[in-house]
Design an enzyme around this catalytic site. Structure first.
Site, PDB file in Angstrom:
ATOM      1  N   GLU A   1      -4.708   2.244  -4.414  1.00 54.85           N
ATOM      2  CA  GLU A   1      -3.253   2.372  -4.324  1.00 54.85           C
ATOM      3  C   GLU A   1      -2.656   1.111  -3.726  1.00 54.85           C
ATOM      4  OE1 GLU A   1      -5.427   3.920  -2.323  1.00 54.85           O
ATOM      5  OE2 GLU A   1      -4.587   4.320  -0.335  1.00 54.85           O
TER       6      GLU A   1
ATOM      7  N   ASP B   1       0.850  -1.185   0.000  1.00 60.64           N
ATOM      8  CA  ASP B   1       0.000   0.000   0.000  1.00 60.64           C
ATOM      9  C   ASP B   1       0.895   1.247   0.000  1.00 60.64           C
ATOM     10  OD1 ASP B   1      -2.969   0.708   0.462  1.00 60.64           O
ATOM     11  OD2 ASP B   1      -1.885   2.043   1.838  1.00 60.64           O
ATOM     12  N   ILE B   2       0.571   2.235  -0.845  1.00 63.04           N
ATOM     13  CA  ILE B   2       1.370   3.467  -0.878  1.00 63.04           C
ATOM     14  C   ILE B   2       0.980   4.324   0.338  1.00 63.04           C
ATOM     15  CG2 ILE B   2       1.976   5.531  -2.203  1.00 63.04           C
ATOM     16  CD1 ILE B   2       1.235   3.989  -4.745  1.00 63.04           C
TER      17      ILE B   2
END
Lengths: 203, 324
Positions: free
Chosen positions: B229, B185-186
């Site tokens: 994301e 996950d960003i």
């Protein structure tokens, strides 16, 4: 009442093994690889009793090639290619990766030809041995479920019996094996019996 | 039919018609065949089918013909298995090299007045249907590819992952090999989008996706965009120890692109949090929760401060889940 005796069935098994041998020779020529066909068993069923148990296969769908034969007796011959086995052979020959629903025009044509070779070989072997001549319609190809195929057979009151042949097909080098089922429903099984009697009497 | 000129029909029909007798002498050779064989009908009508063409017909064609004449049963020769059994050519400019025509052939027995056996050979050109077929196939390949690709990043989409994940699990159990799953996950991506705008956000997603993809080396490894994301990776035959160090390699690969992220609360550049879990022999029966375990590990990695890797033992994850 079964109109064909054990003796009749033995004679027919022999006839169809000769036919299978001829078909194998033609197929080998086309595939360029040794194809073996054999007919391990043959049985007669009442059309009304013909159901999925007859073919002892749990394939949901089949490719079916059929031809209408006429002459001293009338018969509809259907050759069923099971989805998982026999199709592999056509795909092998064609080098494509498609499922039975996707089978494009070309593969369908090829299936038709394959069926035509086997049906013609079996019926011409019969014609030879019984010294009769047969006519036939052009082969047609369709995709059908087991139920659809047997519904068609059960509903035809003019064809009370069905002759079921199990054919094993092997292509040597590719180790592919197939199982084909040949259904010959005939309203004139009795007439076929007479022809076989004539043949048995002559030998 | 009275007023119809059958001969005119035979000569203008757009397919080849040939009739031969039981000795294979040619009795009919229509205009279509003349045009494509470059053999005139006067030449043909004095010849046998086996030697009338510039090149001899294929062995399969001749034996099929023999069988029709002997048994009277119809025969089909499919294009798929025979391609071009007769020397017929595609019309082309004179100076170009001639190409053989792809054919589909039907042969039927014709009853003859003299009670002799005859065979009608119907020939059709398959080139158009081959072209159509090729076009449809290439379209269907494009559609198949599109259906499994994420249009923004070009990597696989969730649909592809879900399908292949099941197969990979099956393979791992059968072959008794481990399988590692990574959820990525960003960090603070919502803040990134709010500050830099969506076009920049999209560019960052593309950069992250290709950096992750660049870390994979085996054809069985899969990276897919799992959600907004969120990315997911599946690496067959990768043990727990390797998975942990590989996850850190992934984390550094993103860090090293050094995409500025002024709204990140932990640094000045884009970073990722990674949750990892591995299925192996010891974690039997727990395989269906592998993705859930990786997801729970990702949650832990975020809780612990982001820009880091957290490994969740599959068996423990399962035990905890059952307790709660």
């Amino acid at each position: 009442m079964n109109t064909l005796t054990e003796l009749h069935l033995d004679a027919l098994t022999e006839v169809f093994n000769v036919g299978a041998g001829r078909a194998a020779a033609s197929l080998s020529e086309i595939v360029g690889d040794e194809v073996k066909l054999s007919v391990p068993s043959i049985e007669i069923k009442k059309s009304s009793e013909a159901d999925t148990s007859v073919i002892e296969l749990n394939s949901a769908r089949f490719g079916a090639v059929s031809q209408q034969f006429s002459g001293p007796f009338e018969a509809e011959a259907i050759l069923l290619f099971t989805e998982d086995h026999a199709l592999e052979i056509v795909r092998d020959m064609m080098g494509s990766q498609m499922s039975i629903e996707e089978l494009a025009e070309f593969e369908q044509e090829a299936m038709c030809e394959l069926g035509n070779i086997i049906l013609n070989a079996c019926l011409s072997a019969m014609a030879d041995m019984l010294k009769i001549s047969l006519n036939s319609s052009l082969p047609s190809y369709k995709i059908a479920t087991t139920d659809e195929i047997f519904q068609g057979i059960c509903n035809s009151s003019d064809q009370p019996y069905v002759l079921v042949l199990h054919i094993d097909l092997t292509i040597e080098k590719r180790h592919s094996e197939g199982h084909l089922i040949f259904l010959l429903s005939s309203m004139s099984l009795h007439k076929l019996g007479i022809q076989i009697d004539r043949f048995l009497g002559s030998i | 039919m009275k007023s119809i000129n059958l001969e005119a029909i035979i000569s203008s029909i757009n397919m080849g018609l040939i009739v031969v007798d039981s000795e294979e002498n040619i009795l009919l050779w229509n205009d279509w065949v003349v045009k494509h064989s470059e053999v005139t009908s006067s030449q043909a009508l004095t010849a046998k089918i086996s030697n009338v063409f510039q090149d001899a017909p294929s062995a399969a064609f001749l034996s099929a013909l023999k069988s029709v004449l002997t048994y009277g049963l119809p025969v089909v020769l499919s294009n798929a298995l025979h391609r071009s059994p007769l020397a017929l050519y595609v019309p082309s400019d004179k100076h170009l090299e001639k190409t053989r025509m792809h054919l589909a052939i039907t042969m039927t027995h014709l009853p003859d007045a003299n009670r002799k056996s005859c065979c009608l050979i119907q020939i059709s050109d398959s080139s158009t249907s081959i072209k159509r077929e090729k076009m449809l196939r290439s379209h269907s390949e494009i559609l198949k590819r599109d259906a499994t690709t994420d249009s923004l990043t070009g990597i696989y989409n969730r649909r592809f992952f879900d399908e292949h994940y099941k197969m990979a699990l099956g393979q791992a159990t059968r072959q008794k090999l481990p399988l590692s799953v990574f959820m990525i996950d960003i960090d603070f991506f919502k803040e990134y989008n709010d500050y830099y705008g969506h076009p920049s956000g999209d560019k960052t997603l593309i950069k992250v996706a290709s950096a992750l993809k660049a870390q994979l080396s085996r054809s069985t490894d899969v990276v897919a965009r799992y959600g907004g994301e969120e990315f997911i990776l599946m690496l067959p035959n990768m043990s727990e120890e390797h998975a942990i160090s590989f996850a850190d390699k992934l984390r550094l690969a993103i860090w090293d692109i050094a995409i500025p992220h002024l709204k990140s609360r932990i640094s000045q550049q884009v970073s990722v949090s990674i949750g990892v879990s591995t299925y192996d022999q010891r974690s039997e029966g727990a395989m269906l929760s592998l993705v859930d375990a990786a997801d729970a590990a990702l949650y832990k990695a975020k809780q612990n401060g982001r820009n880091q890797v957290f490994y969740a033992q599959l068996s423990e994850f399962k035990a905890n889940k059952e307790k709660s």
